[in-house]
Design a protein around this motif. Structure first.
Motif, PDB file in Angstrom:
ATOM      1  N   ALA A  70     -78.553  23.917  67.492  1.00  0.00           N
ATOM      2  CA  ALA A  70     -79.847  24.482  67.881  1.00  0.00           C
ATOM      3  C   ALA A  70     -80.856  23.384  68.208  1.00  0.00           C
ATOM      4  O   ALA A  70     -81.723  23.553  69.076  1.00  0.00           O
ATOM      5  CB  ALA A  70     -80.393  25.375  66.768  1.00  0.00           C
ATOM      6  N   SER A  71     -80.738  22.243  67.522  1.00  0.00           N
ATOM      7  CA  SER A  71     -81.694  21.156  67.741  1.00  0.00           C
ATOM      8  C   SER A  71     -81.136  20.039  68.606  1.00  0.00           C
ATOM      9  O   SER A  71     -81.880  19.341  69.278  1.00  0.00           O
ATOM     10  CB  SER A  71     -82.162  20.571  66.402  1.00  0.00           C
ATOM     11  OG  SER A  71     -81.067  20.048  65.681  1.00  0.00           O
ATOM     12  N   ARG A  72     -79.787  19.872  68.593  1.00  0.00           N
ATOM     13  CA  ARG A  72     -79.155  18.804  69.364  1.00  0.00           C
ATOM     14  C   ARG A  72     -77.900  19.344  70.042  1.00  0.00           C
ATOM     15  O   ARG A  72     -76.783  19.075  69.599  1.00  0.00           O
ATOM     16  CB  ARG A  72     -78.800  17.635  68.442  1.00  0.00           C
ATOM     17  CG  ARG A  72     -79.983  16.884  67.843  1.00  0.00           C
ATOM     18  CD  ARG A  72     -80.602  15.938  68.865  1.00  0.00           C
ATOM     19  NE  ARG A  72     -79.587  15.023  69.368  1.00  0.00           N
ATOM     20  CZ  ARG A  72     -79.196  13.912  68.747  1.00  0.00           C
ATOM     21  NH1 ARG A  72     -79.732  13.573  67.593  1.00  0.00           N
ATOM     22  NH2 ARG A  72     -78.275  13.124  69.281  1.00  0.00           N
ATOM     23  N   SER A  73     -78.074  20.094  71.087  1.00  0.00           N
ATOM     24  CA  SER A  73     -76.934  20.760  71.726  1.00  0.00           C
ATOM     25  C   SER A  73     -75.924  19.778  72.319  1.00  0.00           C
ATOM     26  O   SER A  73     -74.754  20.111  72.494  1.00  0.00           O
ATOM     27  CB  SER A  73     -77.430  21.708  72.824  1.00  0.00           C
ATOM     28  OG  SER A  73     -78.160  20.987  73.813  1.00  0.00           O
ATOM     29  N   VAL A 184     -90.697  12.940  81.874  1.00  0.00           N
ATOM     30  CA  VAL A 184     -90.451  12.398  80.531  1.00  0.00           C
ATOM     31  C   VAL A 184     -89.984  13.522  79.606  1.00  0.00           C
ATOM     32  O   VAL A 184     -89.002  13.378  78.868  1.00  0.00           O
ATOM     33  CB  VAL A 184     -91.725  11.732  79.970  1.00  0.00           C
ATOM     34  CG1 VAL A 184     -91.539  11.365  78.492  1.00  0.00           C
ATOM     35  CG2 VAL A 184     -92.077  10.475  80.766  1.00  0.00           C
ATOM     36  N   HIS A 185     -90.687  14.644  79.660  1.00  0.00           N
ATOM     37  CA  HIS A 185     -90.325  15.801  78.819  1.00  0.00           C
ATOM     38  C   HIS A 185     -88.928  16.315  79.147  1.00  0.00           C
ATOM     39  O   HIS A 185     -88.114  16.537  78.244  1.00  0.00           O
ATOM     40  CB  HIS A 185     -91.348  16.914  79.033  1.00  0.00           C
ATOM     41  CG  HIS A 185     -90.979  18.225  78.407  1.00  0.00           C
ATOM     42  ND1 HIS A 185     -91.015  18.444  77.048  1.00  0.00           N
ATOM     43  CD2 HIS A 185     -90.532  19.396  78.959  1.00  0.00           C
ATOM     44  CE1 HIS A 185     -90.624  19.683  76.778  1.00  0.00           C
ATOM     45  NE2 HIS A 185     -90.326  20.278  77.926  1.00  0.00           N
ATOM     46  N   ALA A 191     -86.773  18.549  75.472  1.00  0.00           N
ATOM     47  CA  ALA A 191     -86.701  19.293  76.734  1.00  0.00           C
ATOM     48  C   ALA A 191     -86.582  20.803  76.543  1.00  0.00           C
ATOM     49  O   ALA A 191     -87.047  21.580  77.379  1.00  0.00           O
ATOM     50  CB  ALA A 191     -85.541  18.781  77.577  1.00  0.00           C
ATOM     51  N   THR A 192     -85.945  21.233  75.431  1.00  0.00           N
ATOM     52  CA  THR A 192     -85.789  22.677  75.204  1.00  0.00           C
ATOM     53  C   THR A 192     -87.054  23.306  74.625  1.00  0.00           C
ATOM     54  O   THR A 192     -87.157  24.525  74.546  1.00  0.00           O
ATOM     55  CB  THR A 192     -84.609  22.948  74.253  1.00  0.00           C
ATOM     56  OG1 THR A 192     -84.808  22.217  73.036  1.00  0.00           O
ATOM     57  CG2 THR A 192     -83.294  22.505  74.890  1.00  0.00           C
ATOM     58  N   GLY A 237     -91.881  20.410  71.297  1.00  0.00           N
ATOM     59  CA  GLY A 237     -91.938  20.050  72.713  1.00  0.00           C
ATOM     60  C   GLY A 237     -92.898  18.900  72.953  1.00  0.00           C
ATOM     61  O   GLY A 237     -93.062  18.020  72.117  1.00  0.00           O
ATOM     62  N   THR A 238     -93.566  18.939  74.107  1.00  0.00           N
ATOM     63  CA  THR A 238     -94.438  17.848  74.537  1.00  0.00           C
ATOM     64  C   THR A 238     -95.846  18.367  74.803  1.00  0.00           C
ATOM     65  O   THR A 238     -96.021  19.398  75.456  1.00  0.00           O
ATOM     66  CB  THR A 238     -93.891  17.199  75.821  1.00  0.00           C
ATOM     67  OG1 THR A 238     -92.567  16.702  75.579  1.00  0.00           O
ATOM     68  CG2 THR A 238     -94.778  16.052  76.280  1.00  0.00           C
TER      69      THR A 238
END
Length: 454
Positions: A70-73, A184-185, A191-192, A237-238
């Motif tokens: 979920a956090s690092r696909s 950058v995002h 990015a998600t 996110g950003t």
């Protein structure tokens, strides 16, 4: 395998020790954990791969895998189990596990699996980078061009994006600083998550703190309900702070504290809220000058400018103007209701020689106006505004002009005289006159009309 960090997660301490020894002997860096919860707390250490036991007390391997993905696909996870169950193998593969190994682990099988996992990860990253480049060149992300100056900027974007460092984007008005922030995002681990943009200049100073940090009900007159601020809305996110130089000193102090502690307090509240938000800022001002004038905090500057990125002005990348023109012609065809296919060579030369103080935004507006004005399928010089023919000289041109006579003939007089001479030398035969000048017949006709020679 240099710099590859592998996490080993198993409640069996002797097995963890054995796996650590095997992996370190092959040159891998290793961290081991006895539970899924301990692993999740350490994900910020950015492992390259995880070896995860399926059967563990507390948070089992399957649930841990779900949270990791979920956090690092993109993070490869290889599941370990002492029970050979087809259903479990199918489940974890569907959830995103790279492979499924039985314990005790066969050493050759383990290292073959690791090599293939890292090879696949490398290929996926290369495909992603190529797709980003294709999207960029085709204009899908709004960043258009292939000049050396732009490529240097994008190189910095790809260098800093995977980190969590704060980014300060510098550049003149209209150069596309928000597009760089979005790049950058898009290329980061955030990015998600959401991309939340804030124009600091558009928010009155008295409302900046509330807008960024939120407020508690009753914190001030009109605060009829509690509301989260932009930092909370950007959690995971950003947050893009455009025109950050316009931020008040009071808000600057509070932003600095957030960057240091990664938590915030809403206006009128003392409760601390943990937020995982990356902050990217942009400005067209010289912040060091503002620091000297004591209108911008020096300590905040150094927090924001961990990784500065300079966006080149359009005058420094004239070779990108044809690509930008093609993009804008396609973008506005439906809006204008005309099929305008190109910009003439003469008009393109004028556009590339102009200094564009308003940069890409000004070029876009100029092309839009020219598309409205033209009666043909090509934009020619007669469709361009007068200002683009009067570009201020560059420093080199200034030096050159100082050695030349100051009584130069104005541009439009030169063009008019050249048209007359071409007509005279061709005895009024327009096709021959146009050919002699190296321009199309339709362009010659339009120029005759513009200079009232028809």
């Amino acid at each position: 395998m240099v710099n590859e960090l592998i996490f080993v997660v198993d409640d069996d301490a002797p097995l963890r020790g054995l796996m650590r020894a095997l992996l370190e002997d092959k040159g891998y860096a290793v961290q081991d954990f006895e539970s899924g919860d301990a692993l999740l707390e350490a994900l910020d250490d950015n492992p390259s791969l995880i070896l995860l036991d399926v059967m563990m007390p507390g948070l089992n391997g399957v649930e841990t895998l779900k949270r990791v993905k979920a956090s690092r696909s993109d993070l490869p996870v290889i599941m370990l189990t002492s029970v050979d169950k087809v259903d479990t193998a199918v489940e974890v593969i569907k959830l995103g596990a790279y492979d499924y190994l039985l314990k005790p682990v066969d050493e050759p099988r383990l290292f073959t699996c690791l090599d293939k996992a890292f090879e696949q990860r490398s290929l996926v990253r290369k495909v992603g980078q190529l797709q980003n480049e294709v999207d960029r060149l085709s204009g899908k992300d709004g960043i258009i061009g292939k000049s050396k100056a732009l490529n240097e900027t994008l190189k910095k974007v790809h260098q800093v994006a995977p980190s969590k460092a704060s980014v300060l984007i510098l550049g003149e008005t209209g150069t596309g600083k928000e597009l760089i922030a979005r790049a950058v995002h898009r290329n980061s681990s955030y990015a998600t998550g959401p991309f939340v943009d804030v124009n600091c200049a558009a928010i009155p100073e008295t409302l900046q703190e509330s807008a960024l940090f939120g407020h508690k009900k009753g914190a001030f007159t009109g605060a009829i309900e509690s509301r989260p601020g932009k930092l909370e809305l950007a959690d995971g996110g950003t947050l893009f702070l455009d025109e950050v130089a316009e931020m008040s000193l009071a808000t600057q102090a509070k932003l600095l504290r957030f960057l240091q502690e990664k938590c915030l307090e809403r206006v009128g509240d003392t409760k601390k809220i943990q937020v995982d938000t990356r902050v990217v800022c942009a400005t067209n001002k010289d912040l060091k000058t503002l620091i000297a004038k004591e209108t911008f905090r020096e300590d905040l500057y150094y927090r924001l400018a961990v990784f500065p990125i300079e966006v080149p002005a359009l005058r420094d990348r004239p070779e990108d103007i044809p690509l930008l023109c093609t993009h804008f012609l396609k973008k506005y065809q439906e809006d204008i209701g005309k099929e305008i296919l190109s910009v003439s060579d003469e008009a393109m030369q004028v556009l590339q020689e102009y200094s564009w103080p308003g940069n890409i935004r000004q070029l876009e507006n100029t092309l839009y106006r020219a598309m409205i004005v033209t009666s043909y399928d090509t934009i020619d010089t007669d469709c361009l505004p007068e200002e683009v023919f009067n570009s201020p000289p560059s420093n080199n041109e200034n030096k050159l002009s100082s050695s030349l006579s100051t009584s130069l003939t104005p541009y439009h007089d030169v063009v008019k005289q050249t048209l007359k001479q071409a007509l005279e030398q061709s005895d009024g035969h327009i096709p021959n006159a146009a050919k002699a000048l190296g321009i199309s017949r339709s362009t010659f006709y339009r120029m005759l009309k513009k200079y009232q020679l028809d």
